[in-house]
Enzyme design. Structure first.
Site, mmCIF file in Angstrom:
data_model
loop_
_atom_site.group_PDB
_atom_site.id
_atom_site.type_symbol
_atom_site.label_atom_id
_atom_site.label_comp_id
_atom_site.label_asym_id
_atom_site.label_seq_id
_atom_site.Cartn_x
_atom_site.Cartn_y
_atom_site.Cartn_z
ATOM 1 N N ASP A 245 0.853 -1.190 0.000
ATOM 2 C CA ASP A 245 0.000 0.000 0.000
ATOM 3 C C ASP A 245 0.890 1.241 0.000
ATOM 4 O O ASP A 245 1.590 1.519 0.967
ATOM 5 C CB ASP A 245 -0.883 -0.016 1.251
ATOM 6 C CG ASP A 245 -1.880 1.143 1.299
ATOM 7 O OD1 ASP A 245 -1.727 2.093 0.505
ATOM 8 O OD2 ASP A 245 -2.794 1.093 2.134
ATOM 9 N N HIS A 263 -1.815 11.915 -10.628
ATOM 10 C CA HIS A 263 -3.014 12.581 -11.144
ATOM 11 C C HIS A 263 -4.309 11.867 -10.741
ATOM 12 O O HIS A 263 -5.399 12.407 -10.913
ATOM 13 C CB HIS A 263 -2.938 12.769 -12.671
ATOM 14 C CG HIS A 263 -3.084 11.520 -13.479
ATOM 15 N ND1 HIS A 263 -3.230 11.550 -14.858
ATOM 16 C CD2 HIS A 263 -3.123 10.203 -13.142
ATOM 17 C CE1 HIS A 263 -3.339 10.317 -15.314
ATOM 18 N NE2 HIS A 263 -3.274 9.491 -14.291
#
Length: 359
Positions: A245, A263
């Site tokens: 993660d 983004h």
């Protein structure tokens, strides 16, 4: 503004009407392109090896005779939009029109390493289009959620991970985009020189990492993504796949690569990722770096068409992920707040930028 019947204002009205209608019906051009991609028109023209007439193309597509005129009208629009070109060929004593590929349609040839057909399929998937019917509802809601969540009741990531076919389609699109990076890699090899190891965060099935691995066999490459993405993938001595993660921690390396990652996320979450990247390269001292491949919006220097593409991407990121495409001043703020001292932006791949970030 009220329009009278004098010539100037009447002419302005007509031009305004054309501008409005063009943008209303832009989706038709996208759908025509999607149809041509699904039919495999570019593949057939390529395999034909020479200009192909409309009857020859319809025959190769195994179309019913009633659809030949339909095909002609689709090709007329796509030719106007630059995806095909028409030439004259001799058939006996007569000349006929025939179709050839152009540089954009060559990107749809499935046998080519630069094929971007998966991008067309993914971007124009019904899940990406249907959500827009909920845009008014989304604007009036007092909720922190994306347009996709407002329309479907679930995040796009949850939607992807619950369906293996959709996830595979998304991964194919990302892999196709990554293959274009091979061209840019020749121009930015210096970015990777001197590094002993690199971790590709959110690297998926390793499309970009494998290209880097081929160019720099000595470089220890790690593809880092969700455990379910990399579970069944294997590499070699200098290419490994690690699950984890990125919001918690990132494997240590000389450099961290973030391609099409930041983004997807708002500034708060992007800041968390960048701080974890800084920690991951801390063992390299001042010689470590983060390599970002993303869009940098520059309305002043970029042409109109390029700016429109970048702004389109920004709304895709906003509506699907609550992410964003950033202007230079936004990159500057984000990088500075993450604790980095310096960065350098270099345009690559036509509309993206390579951003080297230094401790």
């Amino acid at each position: 503004m009220d329009f009278s019947t004098n010539g100037t204002e009447e002419n302005e009205l007509y031009h305004a009407q054309i501008h409005l209608y063009k943008h209303v019906y832009n989706f038709v051009s996208s759908m025509a392109l999607k149809s041509a991609m699904e039919l495999g028109v570019a593949d057939i023209i390529h395999d034909h090896g020479k200009p192909i007439t409309l009857p020859e193309l319809a025959s190769a597509l195994k179309l019913h005779p009633s659809k030949v005129s339909v095909l002609h009208r689709f090709l007329r629009l796509l030719t106007h939009n630059g995806f095909f070109a028409k030439v004259q060929v001799k058939e006996g004593e007569q000349e006929e029109e025939a179709y050839v590929l152009t540089p954009p349609s060559k990107l749809l040839i499935r046998s080519k390493p630069t094929c971007l057909a998966p991008i067309v399929r993914g971007a124009l998937h019904s899940s990406s289009l249907d959500m827009w019917s909920a845009s008014k509802k989304w604007f009036t809601e007092d909720k922190e959620q994306t347009l996709f969540e407002s329309a479907t009741g679930e995040s796009f990531w949850h939607f992807l991970n619950k369906d293996s076919d959709t996830l595979s389609m998304f991964q194919e699109a990302m892999a196709a985009d990554s293959r274009i990076f091979k061209l840019a890699l020749e121009e930015c090899k210096h970015v990777f020189e001197g590094l002993g190891s690199i971790v590709d965060v959110g690297g998926g099935t390793g499309g970009v990492t494998k290209l880097i691995h081929e160019a720099f066999p000595h470089l220890k490459c790690i593809v880092f993504d969700q455990p379910e993405v990399v579970a069944n993938l294997s590499g070699d001595e200098n290419l490994s796949f690690v699950g984890g993660d990125m919001f918690k921690s990132i494997p240590s390396a000389d450099a961290v690569l973030l391609k099409w990652v930041l983004h997807d996320w708002n500034d708060e979450l992007s800041l968390k990722i960048l701080k974890n990247c800084k920690e991951a390269i801390s063992g390299k001292g001042k010689e470590g770096k983060v390599i970002i491949i993303d869009i940098s919006i520059d309305e002043t220097s970029d042409g109109r068409e390029l700016t429109e593409l970048k702004l389109d991407y920004d709304l895709v990121m906003l509506t699907m992920f609550n992410g964003k495409e950033r202007e230079k001043k936004e990159w500057d703020k984000l990088i500075s707040e993450a604790g980095f001292s310096n960065y350098k932006i270099t345009p690559i791949c036509g509309f993206k930028s390579l951003i080297e970030v230094f401790p």
